[in-house]
Design an enzyme around this catalytic site. Sequence first.
Site, PDB file in Angstrom:
ATOM      1  N   ASP A  49      92.097  80.244 119.818  1.00  0.00           N
ATOM      2  CA  ASP A  49      91.704  78.866 120.067  1.00  0.00           C
ATOM      3  C   ASP A  49      92.386  78.308 121.312  1.00  0.00           C
ATOM      4  OD1 ASP A  49      90.285  76.593 119.439  1.00  0.00           O
ATOM      5  OD2 ASP A  49      91.815  75.759 118.132  1.00  0.00           O
ATOM      6  N   CYS A  90      72.003  82.700 106.220  1.00  0.00           N
ATOM      7  CA  CYS A  90      71.830  81.283 105.857  1.00  0.00           C
ATOM      8  C   CYS A  90      70.511  81.054 105.109  1.00  0.00           C
ATOM      9  CB  CYS A  90      71.863  80.386 107.095  1.00  0.00           C
ATOM     10  SG  CYS A  90      73.532  80.057 107.699  1.00  0.00           S
ATOM     11  N   CYS A 146      74.888  72.281 104.765  1.00  0.00           N
ATOM     12  CA  CYS A 146      75.901  71.765 105.696  1.00  0.00           C
ATOM     13  C   CYS A 146      75.345  70.591 106.494  1.00  0.00           C
ATOM     14  CB  CYS A 146      76.396  72.868 106.631  1.00  0.00           C
ATOM     15  SG  CYS A 146      75.082  73.800 107.422  1.00  0.00           S
ATOM     16  N   CYS A 185      76.981  66.707 106.341  1.00  0.00           N
ATOM     17  CA  CYS A 185      77.714  66.140 107.479  1.00  0.00           C
ATOM     18  C   CYS A 185      77.625  64.614 107.451  1.00  0.00           C
ATOM     19  CB  CYS A 185      77.152  66.692 108.792  1.00  0.00           C
ATOM     20  SG  CYS A 185      77.927  65.924 110.225  1.00  0.00           S
TER      21      CYS A 185
HETATM   22  C1  B12 Z   1      85.482  73.002 121.193  1.00  0.00           C
HETATM   23  C2  B12 Z   1      85.782  73.382 119.774  1.00  0.00           C
HETATM   24  C3  B12 Z   1      85.589  72.417 118.791  1.00  0.00           C
HETATM   25  C4  B12 Z   1      84.923  71.071 119.090  1.00  0.00           C
HETATM   26  C5  B12 Z   1      83.407  71.288 119.231  1.00  0.00           C
HETATM   27  C6  B12 Z   1      82.761  71.987 118.013  1.00  0.00           C
HETATM   28  C7  B12 Z   1      81.687  72.997 118.353  1.00  0.00           C
HETATM   29  N1  B12 Z   1      80.733  73.109 117.527  1.00  0.00           N
HETATM   30  O1  B12 Z   1      81.725  73.729 119.301  1.00  0.00           O
HETATM   31  C8  B12 Z   1      85.363  70.215 117.862  1.00  0.00           C
HETATM   32  C9  B12 Z   1      86.651  69.484 118.189  1.00  0.00           C
HETATM   33  C10 B12 Z   1      84.354  69.205 117.365  1.00  0.00           C
HETATM   34  C11 B12 Z   1      85.664  71.333 116.852  1.00  0.00           C
HETATM   35  C12 B12 Z   1      85.608  71.150 115.479  1.00  0.00           C
HETATM   36  C13 B12 Z   1      85.880  72.148 114.558  1.00  0.00           C
HETATM   37  N2  B12 Z   1      86.417  73.352 114.807  1.00  0.00           N
HETATM   38 CO1  B12 Z   1      86.590  74.072 116.587  1.00  0.00          CO
HETATM   39  N3  B12 Z   1      86.646  74.947 118.204  1.00  0.00           N
HETATM   40  C14 B12 Z   1      86.262  74.679 119.453  1.00  0.00           C
HETATM   41  C15 B12 Z   1      86.452  75.849 120.426  1.00  0.00           C
HETATM   42  C16 B12 Z   1      87.727  75.597 121.245  1.00  0.00           C
HETATM   43  C17 B12 Z   1      85.279  76.101 121.358  1.00  0.00           C
HETATM   44  C18 B12 Z   1      83.912  76.081 120.647  1.00  0.00           C
HETATM   45  C19 B12 Z   1      82.757  76.069 121.595  1.00  0.00           C
HETATM   46  O2  B12 Z   1      82.804  76.689 122.618  1.00  0.00           O
HETATM   47  N4  B12 Z   1      81.694  75.332 121.257  1.00  0.00           N
HETATM   48  C20 B12 Z   1      80.478  75.266 122.013  1.00  0.00           C
HETATM   49  C21 B12 Z   1      79.460  76.192 121.362  1.00  0.00           C
HETATM   50  C22 B12 Z   1      78.071  75.993 121.954  1.00  0.00           C
HETATM   51  O3  B12 Z   1      79.923  77.483 121.666  1.00  0.00           O
HETATM   52  P1  B12 Z   1      80.355  78.575 120.574  1.00  0.00           P
HETATM   53  O4  B12 Z   1      80.954  77.905 119.399  1.00  0.00           O
HETATM   54  O5  B12 Z   1      81.170  79.648 121.214  1.00  0.00           O
HETATM   55  O6  B12 Z   1      78.959  79.065 120.191  1.00  0.00           O
HETATM   56  C23 B12 Z   1      78.361  80.229 120.662  1.00  0.00           C
HETATM   57  C24 B12 Z   1      77.405  80.547 119.623  1.00  0.00           C
HETATM   58  O7  B12 Z   1      76.762  79.331 119.204  1.00  0.00           O
HETATM   59  C25 B12 Z   1      76.471  81.429 120.379  1.00  0.00           C
HETATM   60  N5  B12 Z   1      75.256  81.646 119.610  1.00  0.00           N
HETATM   61  C26 B12 Z   1      74.878  81.076 118.438  1.00  0.00           C
HETATM   62  N6  B12 Z   1      73.768  81.610 118.013  1.00  0.00           N
HETATM   63  C27 B12 Z   1      73.426  82.530 118.887  1.00  0.00           C
HETATM   64  C28 B12 Z   1      72.345  83.393 118.901  1.00  0.00           C
HETATM   65  C29 B12 Z   1      72.197  84.268 119.982  1.00  0.00           C
HETATM   66  C30 B12 Z   1      71.046  85.188 119.954  1.00  0.00           C
HETATM   67  C31 B12 Z   1      73.138  84.282 121.039  1.00  0.00           C
HETATM   68  C32 B12 Z   1      72.985  85.214 122.178  1.00  0.00           C
HETATM   69  C33 B12 Z   1      74.253  83.402 120.984  1.00  0.00           C
HETATM   70  C34 B12 Z   1      74.369  82.553 119.907  1.00  0.00           C
HETATM   71  O8  B12 Z   1      76.307  80.817 121.637  1.00  0.00           O
HETATM   72  C35 B12 Z   1      77.486  80.056 121.907  1.00  0.00           C
HETATM   73  C36 B12 Z   1      78.101  80.520 123.226  1.00  0.00           C
HETATM   74  O9  B12 Z   1      78.600  81.809 123.171  1.00  0.00           O
HETATM   75  C37 B12 Z   1      86.632  77.056 119.419  1.00  0.00           C
HETATM   76  C38 B12 Z   1      87.573  78.173 119.889  1.00  0.00           C
HETATM   77  C39 B12 Z   1      86.907  79.059 120.920  1.00  0.00           C
HETATM   78  N7  B12 Z   1      87.557  79.284 122.023  1.00  0.00           N
HETATM   79  O10 B12 Z   1      85.800  79.521 120.718  1.00  0.00           O
HETATM   80  C40 B12 Z   1      87.170  76.365 118.138  1.00  0.00           C
HETATM   81  C41 B12 Z   1      86.713  76.897 116.788  1.00  0.00           C
HETATM   82  C42 B12 Z   1      85.242  77.157 116.872  1.00  0.00           C
HETATM   83  N8  B12 Z   1      86.936  75.761 115.835  1.00  0.00           N
HETATM   84  C43 B12 Z   1      87.262  76.133 114.680  1.00  0.00           C
HETATM   85  C44 B12 Z   1      87.390  75.241 113.578  1.00  0.00           C
HETATM   86  C45 B12 Z   1      88.097  75.767 112.318  1.00  0.00           C
HETATM   87  C46 B12 Z   1      86.875  73.929 113.662  1.00  0.00           C
HETATM   88  C47 B12 Z   1      86.723  72.913 112.497  1.00  0.00           C
HETATM   89  C48 B12 Z   1      86.293  73.537 111.171  1.00  0.00           C
HETATM   90  C49 B12 Z   1      88.074  72.137 112.347  1.00  0.00           C
HETATM   91  C50 B12 Z   1      88.089  71.052 111.252  1.00  0.00           C
HETATM   92  N9  B12 Z   1      88.170  71.417 109.979  1.00  0.00           N
HETATM   93  O11 B12 Z   1      88.096  69.888 111.572  1.00  0.00           O
HETATM   94  C51 B12 Z   1      85.642  71.953 113.085  1.00  0.00           C
HETATM   95  C52 B12 Z   1      84.213  72.411 112.722  1.00  0.00           C
HETATM   96  C53 B12 Z   1      83.124  71.691 113.468  1.00  0.00           C
HETATM   97  C54 B12 Z   1      81.833  72.536 113.548  1.00  0.00           C
HETATM   98  N10 B12 Z   1      80.981  72.428 112.556  1.00  0.00           N
HETATM   99  O12 B12 Z   1      81.671  73.287 114.507  1.00  0.00           O
HETATM  100  C55 B12 Z   1      87.422  77.653 114.556  1.00  0.00           C
HETATM  101  C56 B12 Z   1      86.207  78.238 113.795  1.00  0.00           C
HETATM  102  C57 B12 Z   1      86.518  79.358 112.832  1.00  0.00           C
HETATM  103  C58 B12 Z   1      85.235  79.888 112.216  1.00  0.00           C
HETATM  104  N11 B12 Z   1      85.310  80.408 111.011  1.00  0.00           N
HETATM  105  O13 B12 Z   1      84.185  79.845 112.795  1.00  0.00           O
HETATM  106  C59 B12 Z   1      87.505  78.075 116.095  1.00  0.00           C
HETATM  107  C60 B12 Z   1      86.882  79.431 116.398  1.00  0.00           C
HETATM  108  C61 B12 Z   1      88.999  78.068 116.471  1.00  0.00           C
HETATM  109  C62 B12 Z   1      89.739  79.323 115.993  1.00  0.00           C
HETATM  110  N12 B12 Z   1      90.162  80.178 116.897  1.00  0.00           N
HETATM  111  O14 B12 Z   1      89.914  79.550 114.816  1.00  0.00           O
HETATM  112  N13 B12 Z   1      85.921  72.494 117.446  1.00  0.00           N
HETATM  113  S1  SF4 Z   2      75.709  75.569 104.119  1.00  0.00           S
HETATM  114 FE1  SF4 Z   2      75.025  75.820 106.250  1.00  0.00          FE
HETATM  115  S2  SF4 Z   2      76.216  77.522 107.047  1.00  0.00           S
HETATM  116 FE2  SF4 Z   2      76.376  77.621 104.790  1.00  0.00          FE
HETATM  117  S3  SF4 Z   2      74.686  79.017 104.161  1.00  0.00           S
HETATM  118 FE3  SF4 Z   2      73.900  76.913 104.095  1.00  0.00          FE
HETATM  119  S4  SF4 Z   2      72.940  76.639 106.127  1.00  0.00           S
HETATM  120 FE4  SF4 Z   2      74.295  78.405 106.298  1.00  0.00          FE
HETATM  121  S1  SF4 Z   3      81.545  65.687 111.185  1.00  0.00           S
HETATM  122 FE1  SF4 Z   3      82.457  67.088 109.697  1.00  0.00          FE
HETATM  123  S2  SF4 Z   3      80.685  67.915 108.615  1.00  0.00           S
HETATM  124 FE2  SF4 Z   3      79.916  67.057 110.538  1.00  0.00          FE
HETATM  125  S3  SF4 Z   3      79.919  68.776 112.004  1.00  0.00           S
HETATM  126 FE3  SF4 Z   3      81.861  67.671 112.244  1.00  0.00          FE
HETATM  127  S4  SF4 Z   3      83.259  68.843 110.924  1.00  0.00           S
HETATM  128 FE4  SF4 Z   3      81.200  69.395 110.236  1.00  0.00          FE
END
Ligand code: B12
Ligand code: SF4
Ligand code: SF4
Length: 301
Positions: A124, A178, A184, A188
């Site tokens: 992270d 899923c 989920c 939210c």
């Molecule tokens: C920025 C960030 C946040 C932001 C933005 C959330 C978000 N959705 O991205 C905020 C502050 C809101 C946040 C919240 C949370 N976060 Co956060 N966050 C991050 C961080 C630093 C970057 C995520 C990111 O880049 N997001 C932008 C999206 C678009 O990118 P992405 O997540 O990498 O998604 C990829 C996939 O979606 C992919 N993809 C999806 N489907 C498909 C399909 C195909 C075909 C392809 C090619 C690609 C693809 O494309 C994207 C780009 O590669 C990561 C750590 C990291 N470096 O990755 C932790 C991380 C995702 N967070 C984490 C956690 C635990 C949380 C929370 C649960 C914390 C909490 N309890 O409050 C919440 C959950 C919110 C949620 N539902 O996502 C964990 C997730 C663990 C897990 N089991 O997944 C991470 C991985 C940190 C860690 N190292 O443990 N987070």
């Molecule tokens: S709650 Fe959301 S992430 Fe979990 S199985 Fe259902 S659709 Fe998938």
């Molecule tokens: S507000 Fe809570 S339930 Fe909604 S996406 Fe963020 S972490 Fe998940």
Amino acid sequence: MMQAAREAVAYAAHSLGFSGIGVADAHAAQGTQLRDWVAAGCHAGMAWMERHLPARLNPDLILPGVSRVIMLTYEYARTDARETPGAIARYAQGEDYHKLLAGKLADLDETLSFYGGTQRCFTDSGPVSERFFAARAGLGWIGRNGLLIREKRGSYCFLASILTTLELPTDTPAANRCGNCHRCELACPTGALHGGCCDARRCLSYWTIEAKDAPPPDIAARQHHHLYGCDACQSACPWNSTASATAQRIDPHLLMPAPLRSLPPQALAEMTPAAFDHLLNGSPIHRIGLEHLKRNLGNMS
Ligand code: B12
Ligand code: SF4
Ligand code: SF4
């Protein structure tokens, strides 16, 4: 040789307490999701997401000559967040995982160096698409809540990544399970989830942890019992309720210490800076500061 390196790092990872390990090709095409997400402004005030974009999409900028991304999972507490003073997200109930996992990652770096690899390790903390690579490495799938979900263990885990120059054998991505579930999205409180992505502009996790400014009134009105972070989209997920008992062995460092667990929210509201430092030193909550914590308390209902 590469198979031996793979086995050695897996063995070391399990002895260090990691629950899962998988290997992905560092150059796997990430698609357009991340770029589109940033272009749409979904990263809210996290300007670093925009700055990190080139490195996120090209891991060679982080480690020249990178070949593989090793992804790891580390379990955290599954306790009911409502048992804490205000709902503190499960991941933040114990010690700061960045520090806890850094030492373990350094050990794995050493193991891989023995086989001639050069590494960069993150949890992270770096410009790595951790969920994307975890899914590619066969550890689980990206659910509609945007999180990595494992079939037998659910989503309550940290992800850690090791970029390596070693050409280790890769794993096969897991299928998305899923199905027709949308629990989920329905759970939210702010309607932040759309198309498998979370819009940080609406996410309580963003507003209670990352945001410098106060949330807009319509978000503040939906904060309810959430004091720090939000687990609503994980609590609703059936894969978390059916996670097997073997996933419940949690590192004691990640469990909430008793003095904090029994503290009434009112005591937090009246806390002095010295008491805040004393009680929360070493916790991820300390990072946001007392003023932000009090702002969160003020928005709770
Ligand atoms: C920025 C960030 C946040 C932001 C933005 C959330 C978000 N959705 O991205 C905020 C502050 C809101 C946040 C919240 C949370 N976060 Co956060 N966050 C991050 C961080 C630093 C970057 C995520 C990111 O880049 N997001 C932008 C999206 C678009 O990118 P992405 O997540 O990498 O998604 C990829 C996939 O979606 C992919 N993809 C999806 N489907 C498909 C399909 C195909 C075909 C392809 C090619 C690609 C693809 O494309 C994207 C780009 O590669 C990561 C750590 C990291 N470096 O990755 C932790 C991380 C995702 N967070 C984490 C956690 C635990 C949380 C929370 C649960 C914390 C909490 N309890 O409050 C919440 C959950 C919110 C949620 N539902 O996502 C964990 C997730 C663990 C897990 N089991 O997944 C991470 C991985 C940190 C860690 N190292 O443990 N987070
Ligand atoms: S709650 Fe959301 S992430 Fe979990 S199985 Fe259902 S659709 Fe998938
Ligand atoms: S507000 Fe809570 S339930 Fe909604 S996406 Fe963020 S972490 Fe998940």
